[in-house]
Design an enzyme around this catalytic site. Structure first.
Site, PDB file in Angstrom:
ATOM      1  CD  GLU A 118      -2.671   1.113   2.596  1.00  8.26           C
ATOM      2  OE1 GLU A 118      -3.074   2.207   3.026  1.00  8.26           O
ATOM      3  OE2 GLU A 118      -2.870   0.024   3.184  1.00  8.26           O
ATOM      4  CG  ASP A 178      -2.611   8.902   7.057  1.00 13.16           C
ATOM      5  OD1 ASP A 178      -3.022   7.731   6.979  1.00 13.16           O
ATOM      6  OD2 ASP A 178      -2.328   9.598   6.064  1.00 13.16           O
TER       7      ASP A 178
END
Length: 275
Positions: free
Chosen positions: A51, A62
């Protein structure tokens, strides 16, 4: 390495008696060439799919570890187009799934950017802030280019939304193991394991679990609960941050990957013995 290959990767992992391991790197952290060499180290450690995060100025999904990596990549001038150049190199030895945000695609043109991604060998794309209800254009373009669109399922996902995801999903479905943002953690709740079982019963593509999966036993538990794969990001980024140089970083992520693969093997063994 494109053309709807992701489901085959999961099948191959199952054939080897384990769940699949998906590893995350932020493109351009600590540099573009280093991203390629780190990807190779992950592959050598047993990672099945990479990824590759496309740096974005507002990475709302995130946690602090990955945000730090993203900030460093942006300060170094990494662009979405640089990420495709890296993806082209990396896809020669491991399937690549891009992780990006909707604004990145919109600013560069859905068809233009996804066409270039397909040419670079990208196998799939995750648009972190794109709900399935707003995915028509991206889904249509990606499908024509044989790029899998990976949809996210959260603890808050409704039955109706999961049904829509099940109708569109290809490659795999990304199960968010908890509310909030990505990041390593020490516990794994029973709610996460129940979520895996629920999704597994409602979709026909592989199920991979991410957000907070950082240790061998985390991987083992989600695979034992029925997941086909585990996604690990922050734990790898932390190993890079701890390293004095790129050689040490490569060694650290390689060894961590090997350990996590064993967790994926143990989890599959437990699941198989209970069926």
């Amino acid at each position: 390495m494109s053309g709807l290959v992701l489901e085959r990767i999961f099948e191959e992992a199952e054939g080897e008696g384990r769940g699949a391991l998906i590893g995350y790197l932020t493109c351009g952290h600590p540099g573009l060439e280093e991203t390629v060499s780190l990807a190779r180290a992950l592959r050598d450690g047993g990672v099945d799919i990479l990824e590759l995060g496309v740096p974005f100025s507002e990475p709302i999904a995130d946690g602090p570890t990955i945000q730090k990596a993203v900030d460093e990549a942006l300060r170094a001038g990494t662009t979405p187009w640089d990420c495709l150049e890296v993806a082209e190199e990396v896809s020669e030895f491991v399937p690549v799934v891009l992780l990006c945000y909707y604004n990145t695609l919109h600013a560069n043109g859905f068809e233009r950017y996804l066409s270039a991604a397909a040419e670079a060998g990208v196998s799939g794309i995750i648009v972190a802030d794109m709900p399935v209800e707003e995915s028509d254009e991206v889904h249509s373009v990606a499908r024509d280019l044989e790029i899998d669109v990976i949809y996210l399922v959260a603890p808050s996902t409704t039955d109706e939304r999961l049904k829509k995801i099940g109708e569109r999903a290809s490659g795999f479905v990304y199960v968010i193991s908890r509310y909030g943002v990505t990041g390593a953690r020490r516990d794994l709740s029973e709610d996460t394991l129940e979520l895996v079982r629920w999704v597994r019963d409602h979709v026909d593509v592989p199920v991979a679990v991410g957000f907070g999966i950082s240790e061998r036993w985390h991987v083992e538990e989600v695979i034992a609960a029925g997941a086909d794969g585990a996604i690990v990001g922050s734990a790898f980024i932390k190993e890079i941050h701890r390293s004095e140089d790129i050689a040490e970083a490569e060694e650290r992520v390689r060894e961590l990957a090997k350990e996590l693969v064993e967790g994926a093997r143990d989890g599959y063994r437990r699941r198989s013995s209970s069926e």
